[in-house]
Design a protein around this motif. Sequence first.
Motif, PDB file in Angstrom:
ATOM      1  N   SER A 177       0.848  -1.206   0.000  1.00 33.08           N
ATOM      2  CA  SER A 177       0.000   0.000   0.000  1.00 33.08           C
ATOM      3  C   SER A 177       0.880   1.251   0.000  1.00 33.08           C
ATOM      4  CB  SER A 177      -0.883   0.029   1.248  1.00 33.08           C
ATOM      5  OG  SER A 177      -1.779  -1.054   1.245  1.00 33.08           O
ATOM      6  N   SER A 178       0.282   2.366  -0.371  1.00 34.17           N
ATOM      7  CA  SER A 178       1.027   3.625  -0.348  1.00 34.17           C
ATOM      8  C   SER A 178       0.304   4.615   0.560  1.00 34.17           C
ATOM      9  CB  SER A 178       1.139   4.182  -1.774  1.00 34.17           C
ATOM     10  OG  SER A 178       1.921   5.340  -1.786  1.00 34.17           O
ATOM     11  N   PRO A 179       0.828   4.927   1.768  1.00 29.40           N
ATOM     12  CA  PRO A 179       2.067   4.354   2.318  1.00 29.40           C
ATOM     13  C   PRO A 179       1.841   2.924   2.821  1.00 29.40           C
ATOM     14  CG  PRO A 179       1.029   5.799   3.915  1.00 29.40           C
ATOM     15  CD  PRO A 179       0.204   5.879   2.672  1.00 29.40           C
ATOM     16  N   PRO A 180       2.930   2.145   3.007  1.00 26.07           N
ATOM     17  CA  PRO A 180       2.780   0.761   3.470  1.00 26.07           C
ATOM     18  C   PRO A 180       2.137   0.705   4.863  1.00 26.07           C
ATOM     19  CG  PRO A 180       5.014   1.173   2.679  1.00 26.07           C
ATOM     20  CD  PRO A 180       4.340   2.502   2.763  1.00 26.07           C
ATOM     21  N   LYS A 181       1.276  -0.289   5.066  1.00 25.06           N
ATOM     22  CA  LYS A 181       0.626  -0.480   6.386  1.00 25.06           C
ATOM     23  C   LYS A 181       1.288  -1.699   7.033  1.00 25.06           C
ATOM     24  CE  LYS A 181      -3.604   1.601   4.580  1.00 25.06           C
ATOM     25  NZ  LYS A 181      -4.960   1.377   4.064  1.00 25.06           N
ATOM     26  N   ILE A 182       2.465  -1.472   7.579  1.00 22.12           N
ATOM     27  CA  ILE A 182       3.316  -2.572   8.042  1.00 22.12           C
ATOM     28  C   ILE A 182       2.706  -3.284   9.249  1.00 22.12           C
ATOM     29  CG2 ILE A 182       5.608  -3.162   8.935  1.00 22.12           C
ATOM     30  CD1 ILE A 182       5.447  -2.446   5.900  1.00 22.12           C
ATOM     31  N   ARG A 183       2.094  -2.519  10.159  1.00 26.63           N
ATOM     32  CA  ARG A 183       1.502  -3.153  11.352  1.00 26.63           C
ATOM     33  C   ARG A 183       0.432  -4.181  10.944  1.00 26.63           C
ATOM     34  NH1 ARG A 183       1.407  -1.564  16.611  1.00 26.63           N
ATOM     35  NH2 ARG A 183       2.211   0.506  16.115  1.00 26.63           N
ATOM     36  N   LEU A 184      -0.424  -3.800   9.984  1.00 26.91           N
ATOM     37  CA  LEU A 184      -1.476  -4.714   9.515  1.00 26.91           C
ATOM     38  C   LEU A 184      -0.875  -5.905   8.767  1.00 26.91           C
ATOM     39  CD1 LEU A 184      -4.129  -2.077   8.342  1.00 26.91           C
ATOM     40  CD2 LEU A 184      -4.236  -3.533  10.379  1.00 26.91           C
ATOM     41  N   CYS A 185       0.162  -5.652   7.997  1.00 27.72           N
ATOM     42  CA  CYS A 185       0.862  -6.733   7.280  1.00 27.72           C
ATOM     43  C   CYS A 185       1.390  -7.767   8.274  1.00 27.72           C
ATOM     44  CB  CYS A 185       2.010  -6.139   6.449  1.00 27.72           C
ATOM     45  SG  CYS A 185       3.109  -7.370   5.728  1.00 27.72           S
ATOM     46  N   VAL A 186       2.029  -7.274   9.339  1.00 28.83           N
ATOM     47  CA  VAL A 186       2.600  -8.165  10.368  1.00 28.83           C
ATOM     48  C   VAL A 186       1.482  -8.953  11.056  1.00 28.83           C
ATOM     49  CG1 VAL A 186       3.790  -8.192  12.615  1.00 28.83           C
ATOM     50  CG2 VAL A 186       4.701  -6.812  10.730  1.00 28.83           C
ATOM     51  N   HIS A 187       0.356  -8.292  11.381  1.00 31.06           N
ATOM     52  CA  HIS A 187      -0.772  -8.985  12.025  1.00 31.06           C
ATOM     53  C   HIS A 187      -1.268 -10.158  11.160  1.00 31.06           C
ATOM     54  CE1 HIS A 187      -1.001  -6.486  15.427  1.00 31.06           C
ATOM     55  NE2 HIS A 187      -1.649  -5.444  14.902  1.00 31.06           N
ATOM     56  N   CYS A 188      -1.379  -9.923   9.855  1.00 28.37           N
ATOM     57  CA  CYS A 188      -1.851 -10.980   8.943  1.00 28.37           C
ATOM     58  C   CYS A 188      -0.896 -12.181   8.949  1.00 28.37           C
ATOM     59  CB  CYS A 188      -1.999 -10.445   7.524  1.00 28.37           C
ATOM     60  SG  CYS A 188      -3.356  -9.291   7.326  1.00 28.37           S
ATOM     61  N   LEU A 189       0.402 -11.887   8.896  1.00 27.07           N
ATOM     62  CA  LEU A 189       1.390 -12.978   8.877  1.00 27.07           C
ATOM     63  C   LEU A 189       1.412 -13.721  10.211  1.00 27.07           C
ATOM     64  CD1 LEU A 189       4.293 -11.201   6.943  1.00 27.07           C
ATOM     65  CD2 LEU A 189       2.871 -13.077   6.107  1.00 27.07           C
ATOM     66  N   GLN A 190       1.312 -12.972  11.313  1.00 31.06           N
ATOM     67  CA  GLN A 190       1.296 -13.630  12.628  1.00 31.06           C
ATOM     68  C   GLN A 190       0.066 -14.543  12.782  1.00 31.06           C
ATOM     69  OE1 GLN A 190       1.654 -10.090  15.046  1.00 31.06           O
ATOM     70  NE2 GLN A 190       3.781 -10.580  15.622  1.00 31.06           N
ATOM     71  N   ALA A 191      -1.035 -14.165  12.128  1.00 30.88           N
ATOM     72  CA  ALA A 191      -2.263 -14.960  12.216  1.00 30.88           C
ATOM     73  C   ALA A 191      -2.087 -16.355  11.614  1.00 30.88           C
ATOM     74  CB  ALA A 191      -3.409 -14.219  11.512  1.00 30.88           C
ATOM     75  N   VAL A 192      -1.125 -16.489  10.694  1.00 29.98           N
ATOM     76  CA  VAL A 192      -0.860 -17.803  10.071  1.00 29.98           C
ATOM     77  C   VAL A 192      -0.567 -18.852  11.139  1.00 29.98           C
ATOM     78  CG1 VAL A 192       0.732 -19.082   8.573  1.00 29.98           C
ATOM     79  CG2 VAL A 192      -0.081 -16.813   7.880  1.00 29.98           C
ATOM     80  N   PHE A 193       0.165 -18.458  12.201  1.00 34.14           N
ATOM     81  CA  PHE A 193       0.584 -19.424  13.222  1.00 34.14           C
ATOM     82  C   PHE A 193      -0.589 -19.962  14.040  1.00 34.14           C
ATOM     83  CE2 PHE A 193       4.485 -16.607  12.918  1.00 34.14           C
ATOM     84  CZ  PHE A 193       5.202 -17.504  12.121  1.00 34.14           C
ATOM     85  N   GLN A 194      -1.737 -19.220  14.058  1.00 33.23           N
ATOM     86  CA  GLN A 194      -2.923 -19.671  14.803  1.00 33.23           C
ATOM     87  C   GLN A 194      -3.487 -20.973  14.217  1.00 33.23           C
ATOM     88  OE1 GLN A 194      -3.791 -17.901  17.556  1.00 33.23           O
ATOM     89  NE2 GLN A 194      -2.046 -16.589  17.038  1.00 33.23           N
ATOM     90  N   PHE A 195      -3.160 -21.239  12.930  1.00 30.70           N
ATOM     91  CA  PHE A 195      -3.743 -22.410  12.245  1.00 30.70           C
ATOM     92  C   PHE A 195      -2.842 -23.643  12.337  1.00 30.70           C
ATOM     93  CE2 PHE A 195      -5.887 -18.799  10.425  1.00 30.70           C
ATOM     94  CZ  PHE A 195      -7.178 -19.242  10.172  1.00 30.70           C
ATOM     95  N   LYS A 196      -1.774 -23.552  13.165  1.00 28.50           N
ATOM     96  CA  LYS A 196      -0.817 -24.661  13.306  1.00 28.50           C
ATOM     97  C   LYS A 196      -0.388 -25.176  11.926  1.00 28.50           C
ATOM     98  CE  LYS A 196      -1.205 -25.254  17.928  1.00 28.50           C
ATOM     99  NZ  LYS A 196      -1.725 -23.910  18.225  1.00 28.50           N
ATOM    100  N   PRO A 197       0.265 -24.304  11.129  1.00 25.61           N
ATOM    101  CA  PRO A 197       0.583 -24.672   9.739  1.00 25.61           C
ATOM    102  C   PRO A 197       1.666 -25.756   9.659  1.00 25.61           C
ATOM    103  CG  PRO A 197       1.697 -22.641  10.328  1.00 25.61           C
ATOM    104  CD  PRO A 197       0.824 -22.996  11.493  1.00 25.61           C
ATOM    105  N   PRO A 198       1.782 -26.430   8.509  1.00 36.31           N
ATOM    106  CA  PRO A 198       2.880 -27.389   8.322  1.00 36.31           C
ATOM    107  C   PRO A 198       4.232 -26.671   8.339  1.00 36.31           C
ATOM    108  CG  PRO A 198       1.658 -27.053   6.274  1.00 36.31           C
ATOM    109  CD  PRO A 198       0.892 -26.358   7.354  1.00 36.31           C
ATOM    110  N   GLN A 199       5.321 -27.445   8.485  1.00 30.53           N
ATOM    111  CA  GLN A 199       6.665 -26.870   8.660  1.00 30.53           C
ATOM    112  C   GLN A 199       7.060 -25.915   7.530  1.00 30.53           C
ATOM    113  OE1 GLN A 199       9.570 -30.064   9.260  1.00 30.53           O
ATOM    114  NE2 GLN A 199      10.019 -29.174  11.278  1.00 30.53           N
ATOM    115  N   ARG A 200       6.731 -26.293   6.289  1.00 28.83           N
ATOM    116  CA  ARG A 200       7.136 -25.444   5.153  1.00 28.83           C
ATOM    117  C   ARG A 200       6.486 -24.064   5.253  1.00 28.83           C
ATOM    118  NH1 ARG A 200       9.215 -27.592   0.284  1.00 28.83           N
ATOM    119  NH2 ARG A 200       9.991 -29.710   0.585  1.00 28.83           N
ATOM    120  N   VAL A 201       5.205 -24.042   5.576  1.00 29.24           N
ATOM    121  CA  VAL A 201       4.486 -22.768   5.703  1.00 29.24           C
ATOM    122  C   VAL A 201       5.009 -21.995   6.909  1.00 29.24           C
ATOM    123  CG1 VAL A 201       2.229 -21.716   6.161  1.00 29.24           C
ATOM    124  CG2 VAL A 201       2.425 -23.616   4.545  1.00 29.24           C
TER     125      VAL A 201
END
Length: 599
Positions: A26-50
């Motif tokens: 985004s312009s400007p980048p919304k880094i806090r929201l980007c980080v929140h989305c990526l951190q949410a991945v771990f809530q799903f107990k993803p496989p090792q590669r992910v």
Amino acid sequence: MAAAGAEAPDSWYLALLGFAEHFRTSSPPKIRLCVHCLQAVFQFKPPQRVEARTHLQLGSVLYHHTKNSELAGKHLEKAWLISQQIAQFEDVKFEAASLLSELYCEQNLVDSAKPLLRKAIQISQQTPYWHCRLLFQLAQLHTLEKDLVSACDLLGVGAEYARVVGSEYTRALFLLSKGMLLLMERKLQEVHPLLTLCGQIVETWQGNPIQKESLRVFFLVLQVTHYLDAGQVKSVKPCLKQLQQCIQTISTLHDDEILPSNSADLFHWLPKEHMCVLVYLVTVMHSMQAGYLEKAQKYTDKALMQLEKLKMLDCSPILSSFQVILLEHIIMCRLVTGHKATALQEISQVCQLCQQSPRLFSNHAAQLHTLLGLYCISVNCMDNAEAQFTTALRLTTHQELWAFIVTNLASVYIREGNRHQELYSLLERINPDHNFPVSSHCLRAAAFYIRGLLSFFQGRYNEAKRFLRETLKMSNAEDLNRLTACSLVLLGHIFYVLGNHRESNNMVVPAMQLASKIPDMSVQLWSSALLKDLNKACGNSMDAHEAAQMHQNFSQQLLQDHIAACSLPEHNLITWTEGLPPVQIQAPNGPTTSLASLL
């Protein structure tokens, strides 16, 4: 931020990744929201590669877009540890190692970065791109630590590996990088065969035209730098002309977006725009040494204008290095051409650039004090000049710079006239007749000039003439115009003192012509004073009056510039000899230095 694709087909993962990428771009980048989305991945107990890939993405975003280096490091460490347990996961594994070692270096944890890179290099031999990239990275780390021997060894290993995997292009990059370090170490006997081999590889390699021309620019820059370090200003001209033609060719070529078939070829030495600035820079260095100061000014202006544009879009440290080196050269030009106030303001600008980067300051501190020493000579602050040069000597290990400083410090002692012991000790260390410490033709010619200057002040005129004729012979051989002008006017002064007016005139007139062409204000001032006295002694009253008028004009210009420089707040920099440059400079109470040397 690439998706895992087939490795993680779940829609939740693709959706979170898509949102994260949207916020990041985004312009400007919304880094806090980007980080929140990526951190949410771990809530799903993803496989090792992910999991490993997400840790890498989080570490990269935090490293590049935030100041939270501690959290970035934790994510990158997890990415590196997890990815090592997964087969055929090279991109994540080695990108994590590369980024993590960069982060360690920024945190001054070099002892953590080295073993990490060595391990990554050890396990990356089946992945040519990453193996080469990691070798370059570790070699760069050793270079920054001034361990050039280890860096050269690694570059040699890289060159052999590139040869084995059939990448002549990357082999040339490794060899040219090694040649650059050997030049820095002054291992000239090793440089010559290496550059010869590089020249052959560059000419025979048939590939992407931009890559080929960039190799040629790298090769020619090394050759030109080698000649300039040796003070061979005339001999370098054919190489410099080739380099200038080469950069013109590159600027007309369009980037070929077809990727090379060999992944080991996926490297660029420098972007085209950076290469253009570099070619301007070596042209300025040549013009400065040769005494073509207006040409040096023209190319410096072009280079600095291009640098300003580039720095708006690119914060690469190399651009600041280019800027500092350009300013160092133009400052010397200003001091010669009688623009001391401007030179002083540019010295202050270099100080500000160095304040922003500890690495830049450690690489250029000796040069900064040397420039201040030269400025002090120009405003006749000889005690400060001595202090600046002594500080510079303490800070440098570079032999050519050391010889340059010592030569100028000797000129300070000669002018002071009461420092015999220190002066003779210095002159023994830069004796051009015996064991001169560096290979530079230019510096050796300057050492003969200093000997001639001392002999002149001591009234040993025949000895002075011998030294100055040696300077002239060497200066003429390599078109060193400033040294030629200085030697001619000093010889003219000697013949005047000896009463040989005709011979004096034969020296002073061409000295004046050459000094006007450079233009060198001090030599013009000196020459016009001599011409005034010569013409007066010979009864040429009109010529004597004309010379007197010229002398008066030069004196006034220099006097006004002297007062302007000494009135600047930056003038207080002449007292700085310890630590980082002062941030705030208090204005002195007007000029406090003697103007006698200018009149």
